[in-house]
Enzyme design. Structure first.
Site, PDB file in Angstrom:
ATOM      1  N   HIS A 146      -5.231   3.695  17.358  1.00 30.23           N
ATOM      2  CA  HIS A 146      -5.372   5.035  17.864  1.00 30.23           C
ATOM      3  C   HIS A 146      -5.902   4.971  19.312  1.00 30.23           C
ATOM      4  CE1 HIS A 146      -6.912   9.379  16.861  1.00 30.23           C
ATOM      5  NE2 HIS A 146      -6.360   9.295  18.039  1.00 30.23           N
TER       6      HIS A 146
ATOM      7  N   ASP B 127     -23.968  -4.280  31.620  1.00 28.66           N
ATOM      8  CA  ASP B 127     -24.809  -3.193  32.151  1.00 28.66           C
ATOM      9  C   ASP B 127     -24.868  -2.024  31.174  1.00 28.66           C
ATOM     10  OD1 ASP B 127     -25.554  -4.355  34.561  1.00 28.66           O
ATOM     11  OD2 ASP B 127     -23.846  -3.541  35.675  1.00 28.66           O
TER      12      ASP B 127
END
Lengths: 233, 233, 233, 233
Positions: free
Chosen positions: A171, A120
């Site tokens: 990260h 979506d």
């Protein structure tokens, strides 16, 4: 207060992050651009969300120089500046260390497209950029972080208007959008998709990717000229 | 009320633990030291957080003897006393049984450094001290628990000023800091890092440790003389 | 209202279950005994917690016959009756389908004793009784469920005063205690311990059991004549 | 407001979804039928729950044509229409992307019946319909989605009155019931059962299915002429 509405918009975007359970303590930041003035507003560094006030927001230019504000801007300001400077159609950027997205980033894995919740919002795996070279890390780190994202998108031939999120290997995620509100929304979508993909992959390690027809169907019913999702405004 | 401000600071630190979802029932305690008076304030034993009042806080010396207070202090008081006595620069200590950190302690595994969320706070794996010898357990258990932590830090050549958290194998975490508030913050950071590491390790069992340049970059932008994170105060 | 204080105590115990996130919808029930009158109070069957009122609580005898009340009692009433009748020192019983405890019950596995959170409350693995024989299931099911628990404790030579919780294989947990409040507390402890054990076991499948000295240390500092945890009252 | 009570009932059912943590953003919708008038009420497309008002609800007929309302109905409206048209005894339908149920759908796996929480509500594994053929996806997608469910139930010889939930492979769950409130309840039950099954399967990959006698016992004490669960009304 100068840049009052820009600061308030930035403040509101930042405050949505703890409300959506995407940040704890000071682990995130949101920014909003004003393209006409060539500046963006960003969260000050290290200020806990519960003490954040609109007047604490810092105004910077696209070289990450402070234009207005009494606080030091987010330590990630140069990354925001590089993205705003190079991707001219984005209006806001969000950085979080949201739990599941960060777990994928730590694993240095793309989030595979496994379902329609994902489709979506984008038609590809969510890219995980590799950790930077040691030279880049030791150099102008946050500035290079921006280029690591730009380069990864170029290398993969991805459009930042279609793929509005990335994981930085080791990260955490960055997301963006036409507005700061959309960037926040994308941060929430990413975390939900990351959790579902984690569960599907641990439940069934050989889980297949979504087939292309379903990817296209779900994406293009929400995006582009033939979209029919939403209220058309 | 004697030691009023010390008790109130200790009370506030303790009440943050359930607010941050780090304890349920009576599974934790926080303490605050007054170095000038040579005492510390600590939660009373077995008192549920919802009934805790500032005047219930107990004042003890560094030999864990009660100096002031009508309640019995936490059963972990001797551990706090040993750490306060030996580590002269810490101002507060927190003990919880927070879910993910405790799961790592039960597995008797260090939490590997996998991402920058971790490296923002310390440069090593989060150490898990092994369970104690039977002699120590049967002896002065809570006192020996403190020495188990001290010895493990010495054995690994770790600095308590750089690594402000430890897992006790089979038991649960202790965290500390220059203030009780920082010790509470560290308890929250530890739980977040423990959850992300759990997810990364179950998603990709051969997940690599963070490389040293990234560890150094993230730690030293927040700590030490060249730090540029936060508001510099 | 007859049995007013008994009903109110039962009501309060039941209302703690959703507050502690141990039940959703109608998936649980708590009961309180009055040994002098030879009756117990229990939640009515199928009444959502948000609509439960003290006057809805049903009073039953130890043969599970309704003594007072306009509602039908919990479908698990016979199980409560068998346990109250046979275990004379318990004052309350709680049944939930709490997520992690039920996942262990579905896996038909004892919850291994892996840490001091567990040992603070009991010295053995948390027993999972096997599913019943088909004859017992087709017969007086809820009555036999009580006997399945009694028999499992006898078979394992466990004391219900020391081990205040059990998993019913394929079903879910029951907990008890000297008071209903303690039974609720035990239901919360069980869920916390079940979650930590799940995490430790999926992180490290060969995780070792806690060693006996640590089990004894933690249990006996909270229980028995030499206990020194809590306020001694 | 025309169809006022129907819209309000639909509004209330929709608002339960975020309250039960089954949807974030706009990821879900609930509908309610009025069999006499041959219409159903459904959530408008893309409207966040926090801004939803009863007057935004859209009224459609069983061919998914809008009968009343100023908003565009949910993009899933045709799926609801097909189910309402073909399954004459259902009164409400709910679609969510709830986390654990969607993870199973993405893995394209039935949720195995592992415990009594599951058997209290249905006697079979929760079916996962396979992803549709490319022709169906490229054609009238949401309409075909309804038929994918109908066909899967026929292929497996399942009764929609007994099994009130389905996973759409790669997509997410649909649930239904005699009322919209029951459909919402089923969405919550499904998510709870999906989470427990995930945990049991990752804890013990060879976990056995529940035996038939327990399935029958738990289902038929809550359903059918000999049911004795609840207040009998």
């Amino acid at each position: 207060m100068s840049y009052q509405s820009l600061k308030e918009e930035c403040y509101e975007a930042n405050m949505l992050l703890p409300k959506l359970h995407l940040v704890v303590f000071t682990f995130g930041n949101a920014s909003v651009v004003d393209r006409e003035k060539g500046v963006f507003a960003i969260k000050p560094s290290g200020v806990p969300y519960e003490f954040l006030r609109p007047e604490d927001i810092v105004i910077c230019d696209f070289d990450a120089q402070v234009v207005e504000g009494t606080k030091r801007p987010s330590s990630d300001t140069k990354t925001h500046a590089v993205l705003f400077k190079n991707w001219e159609k984005i209006g806001g950027i969000v950085h979080t260390h949201s739990t599941y997205a960060t777990a994928w980033a730590q694993a240095q894995l793309d989030i595979p497209i496994l379902g329609t919740t994902h489709a979506d919002h984008l038609t590809t795996d969510i890219p995980c950029a590799p950790p930077m070279d040691d030279e880049m890390i030791k150099g102008n780190y946050e500035y290079e972080t921006g280029y690591q994202v730009l380069n990864e998108f170029e290398r993969r031939n991805l459009s930042y208007e279609e793929v509005e999120m990335v994981l930085l290997g080791n990260h955490a995620p960055f997301t963006w959008g036409k507005t700061a509100e959309k960037a926040v929304y994308n941060a929430g979508v990413l975390e939900a998709v990351a959790q579902m993909a984690y569960l599907s992959c641990t439940l069934r390690p050989d889980v297949p990717r979504l087939k292309q027809t379903l990817i296209d169907k779900h994406f293009f019913r929400k995006h582009g000229k033939d979209a029919y999702y939403g209220q058309g405004c």
